[in-house]
Design a protein around this motif. Structure first.
Motif, PDB file in Angstrom:
ATOM      1  N   LEU A 177     -40.751  13.779  10.140  1.00  0.00           N
ATOM      2  CA  LEU A 177     -39.690  14.351  10.955  1.00  0.00           C
ATOM      3  C   LEU A 177     -39.206  13.343  11.998  1.00  0.00           C
ATOM      4  O   LEU A 177     -38.005  13.238  12.271  1.00  0.00           O
ATOM      5  CB  LEU A 177     -40.180  15.628  11.632  1.00  0.00           C
ATOM      6  CG  LEU A 177     -40.451  16.826  10.692  1.00  0.00           C
ATOM      7  CD1 LEU A 177     -41.030  17.991  11.480  1.00  0.00           C
ATOM      8  CD2 LEU A 177     -39.145  17.250   9.997  1.00  0.00           C
ATOM      9  N   ARG A 178     -40.161  12.625  12.559  1.00  0.00           N
ATOM     10  CA  ARG A 178     -39.789  11.660  13.592  1.00  0.00           C
ATOM     11  C   ARG A 178     -38.892  10.577  13.019  1.00  0.00           C
ATOM     12  O   ARG A 178     -37.865  10.236  13.602  1.00  0.00           O
ATOM     13  CB  ARG A 178     -41.060  11.042  14.186  1.00  0.00           C
ATOM     14  CG  ARG A 178     -40.799   9.917  15.165  1.00  0.00           C
ATOM     15  CD  ARG A 178     -40.130  10.391  16.415  1.00  0.00           C
ATOM     16  NE  ARG A 178     -40.051   9.332  17.402  1.00  0.00           N
ATOM     17  CZ  ARG A 178     -39.229   9.329  18.424  1.00  0.00           C
ATOM     18  NH1 ARG A 178     -38.380  10.352  18.600  1.00  0.00           N
ATOM     19  NH2 ARG A 178     -39.245   8.347  19.297  1.00  0.00           N
ATOM     20  N   ARG A 231     -35.231  12.121  11.939  1.00  0.00           N
ATOM     21  CA  ARG A 231     -34.310  12.357  13.044  1.00  0.00           C
ATOM     22  C   ARG A 231     -33.713  11.052  13.513  1.00  0.00           C
ATOM     23  O   ARG A 231     -32.565  11.010  13.932  1.00  0.00           O
ATOM     24  CB  ARG A 231     -35.036  13.034  14.195  1.00  0.00           C
ATOM     25  CG  ARG A 231     -35.446  14.479  13.862  1.00  0.00           C
ATOM     26  CD  ARG A 231     -36.205  15.124  14.988  1.00  0.00           C
ATOM     27  NE  ARG A 231     -35.359  15.199  16.165  1.00  0.00           N
ATOM     28  CZ  ARG A 231     -35.786  15.632  17.362  1.00  0.00           C
ATOM     29  NH1 ARG A 231     -37.069  15.967  17.493  1.00  0.00           N
ATOM     30  NH2 ARG A 231     -34.972  15.698  18.397  1.00  0.00           N
TER      31      ARG A 231
END
Length: 681
Positions: A676-677, A680
């Motif tokens: 996710l990091r 994004r």
């Protein structure tokens, strides 16, 4: 209940190390490329590696174990002096109560007595044995209640806890001790042997006293007294009065205030032996038996033999000038007047009167016998002739009178009923095949003579007698040499003649009437030898003066024995009829009484090594405290022990710190967080 974390890897360590290296490289590459989720990637790898390392929580259910204090109570002989025994026991009871009243503490009491065979106080051996029976991890201290005199410090063990000595010393204690050094087991008769004596006071002895009376007694005779200096070695020459065992007792009187009188005396037992036995052998003429006597006496290394054979009697006239003769002149005056007392034994072998020895010389030989000398006559036909040596002043001492009859007939020597009991002939090797002799001189025994062997027609063959202080013997045959040649099987010629010669010279082991004892530790075997059929009882006088009566039982012909166990160390007197003897039981100076004053000096190295110390019981019994290991364990009024904290593990359980579900959840979370990091961004 205690717990600690342990690791139990699921995979081999080399695989775990390789995975760790790969993870580190992957995280480093992510960091180099600037990936925002590198930290989450690293945490996911760390969780997986931690799971592979297998961390578990181990918990133990423990039960504490008590500390052990070893307490040694000295019960040796030196601890029974004065009131030491009572003080020691009272201190042991008090100390055991104080230690037992402490939480989690056990006391192991060990009583230490006298060592075997006068070994003294063997406390270190007892300490080593006690340590071997207890776990070293539980021993919190060692307490010894003693006078501090220990005789086996060379085997002192390594201790895991402080060692303390509670000693029985008093400032007013003192003792006087007598010691004897350089005492040999054997000494030569007639030559002085030097003993080293020392009388010394130890402790708080009487002031101003520099000398003490010393009493010396030999074989229980009335003592002689001398004044000797204190604290100095004294060289004392002693000449033994007789052969065999000589018991010499040295003693100093007991003084008021001394700890004990057990070390005020010393017994020394020395066997007296002859340096050289001087024998004069006179052969009246050459014959077969002369060589037998010469070989017998020369075979004994302790015999100095002077042998003369008369080859040319004075009446022989052959015209040869005396100056041309190669024979040695017989030094009659020198031997039989001037130096006769230098000989222990004179042997006349087939000697007859030919004018060589005047009557005055033979009278001197008879007087030599009365004063303690010995004469042996080996008789041949000469003894039955008109020129017999019996027809001289020697007749006063000879044990048999010739009848002038010579019995030229074969016979077998036989031991008489009396001879079976006499040590000269008792137990002679006899397999029933003694060879015969071929000639005997008929004699009539003198009054008091003992007939030990008989021959032809049961006529006396071997006779012994005592005249005054001396001894005489007569062998009424000159054919003893037939046994040496093995005639008809031979016989114990060498043993018979050896015993006969040594009886003549007064050897103690061949006395026909004797009383002695043989000691083994504190036991004695009492032996009485006698020609009588019964000897009665023996009286034993102990060192304390008690008289004990024991029956003597005949164990073999002429030999009676009894056994006795002596409870005391010291001089015992034996009496049976007109015979008496003395014997010392136990060591000359008991080891327990060599040092009677209490002292901490011997045990000091052990106390220093363990941070322990010594305490005088005159100051009471000290208190007990806990001290840490390596710290001084003694102070004013107290001694310390080191708590060991030992325990017993009752149960062990293991719980995984990272269960599978937790590993999968954490690894998944970190991986998703990293994705996710990075998404994004």
């Amino acid at each position: 209940m205690t717990g600690n974390v342990l690791f139990d890897p699921i995979v081999p360590l080399w695989i775990l190390a390789a995975l760790t290296l790969i993870s580190a490289v992957a995280v480093s590459v992510a960091l180099w490329r600037g990936l925002a989720g590198w930290a989450f990637r690293g945490l996911a790898g760390l969780v997986v590696l931690a799971a592979l390392a297998g961390p578990v929580l181990q918990t133990e259910d423990r039960a504490p174990l008590s500390d052990i204090v070893l307490m040694f109570v000295d019960q040796s002989a030196s601890q029974r002096l004065d009131d030491r025994s009572e003080r020691t026991e009272a201190a042991a009871v008090t100390m055991a109560a104080r230690l037992g009243a402490r939480d989690n503490t056990e006391v192991r009491r060990v009583d230490v007595g006298d060592g075997l065979n006068d070994a003294g106080t063997e406390m270190m051996a007892a300490l080593s044995e006690a340590l071997a029976q207890e776990p070293r991890g539980r021993v919190a201290g060692v307490v010894a209640i003693s006078d501090g005199v220990v005789h086996d410090m060379d085997i002192a063990p390594d201790l895991p806890a402080p060692f303390h000595l509670l000693h029985t010393e008093r400032d007013t204690d003192w003792d006087r001790r007598l010691s004897v050094k350089n005492a040999p087991a054997f000494a030569i008769l007639g030559e002085p042997v030097t003993l080293t004596l020392r009388v010394e006071d130890t402790g708080a002895g009487p002031a101003g006293v520099t000398r003490a009376p010393l009493e010396i007694s030999i074989d229980g005779e009335p003592p002689q007294q001398f004044m000797v200096p204190l604290g100095r070695d004294i060289e004392l020459p002693v000449t033994l009065p007789h052969g065999g065992r000589n018991v010499i007792q040295f003693s100093v009187p007991f003084e008021d205030g001394e700890l004990t009188d057990r070390n005020n005396s010393a017994l020394v037992q020395i066997n007296g032996v002859r340096d050289r036995l001087r024998v004069l052998l006179v052969s009246g003429e050459p014959h077969q038996g002369a060589r037998t006597w010469r070989n017998l006496l020369k075979s004994d290394a302790s015999v100095d033999l002077v042998h003369f054979t008369i080859l040319r009697p004075p009446e022989k006239q052959d015209g040869v000038p005396v100056a041309e003769l190669s024979l040695i002149a017989f030094p009659t005056r020198e031997l039989f007047m001037e130096k006769i007392d230098d000989f222990d034994l004179i042997v006349f072998d087939r000697y007859q009167r030919r004018g060589i020895l005047p009557a005055l010389y033979l009278e001197n030989v008879a007087e030599y016998v009365r004063k303690g000398g010995a004469v042996l006559v080996a008789a041949g036909p000469d003894y039955a002739s008109a020129d017999s040596i019996y027809r001289s002043p020697l007749a006063q001492v000879l044990p048999g009178e010739p009848t002038a009859r010579v019995m030229d007939q074969p016979f077998t020597p036989t031991v008489s009923e009396l001879g079976v009991r006499h040590p000269v002939t008792a137990g002679l090797p006899d397999d029933g095949t003694w060879g015969g002799w071929l000639r005997q001189i008929e004699v009539t025994p003198a009054e008091g003579a003992d007939v030990l062997m008989t021959g032809a027609e049961d006529s006396p063959l071997l006779m012994l007698n005592r005249v005054g202080e001396g001894r005489v013997a007569l062998l009424a045959s000159d054919h003893a040499w037939l046994w040496a040649r093995g005639y008809e099987g031979g016989g114990p010629q060498l043993e018979l003649l050896r015993r006969l010669a040594h009886w003549m010279m007064g050897e103690p082991e061949l006395e026909e009437e004797a009383l002695w004892a043989e000691a083994t530790g504190q036991s004695m075997r009492i032996v009485r030898r006698s020609l009588e059929d019964a000897v009665g009882n023996v009286e034993i006088t102990t060192p304390a003066g008690e008289v004990i009566t024991l029956p003597l039982e005949e164990t073999s012909a002429g030999r009676f024995e009894a056994g006795y166990e002596g409870a005391e160390i010291g001089l015992y007197r034996l009496t049976n009829g007109d015979k008496s003897s003395v014997i010392g039981l136990g060591p000359a100076a008991p080891r327990e009484f060599e040092e009677t004053l209490a002292s901490a000096a011997q045990l000091a190295p052990l106390m220093e090594a363990t941070k322990g110390g010594d305490w005088a019981l005159v100051d009471g019994v000290p208190a007990v405290r806990d001290v840490r290991a390596g710290r001084p364990a003694i102070g004013r009024g107290w001694i310390g022990i080191t708590p060991r904290g030992a325990f017993e593990t009752l149960d062990v359980s293991r719980t995984p710190l990272l269960p599978v579900w937790l590993v999968l959840m954490l690894a998944g979370l970190f991986i998703v967080a990293g994705w996710l990091r990075e998404g994004r961004r």
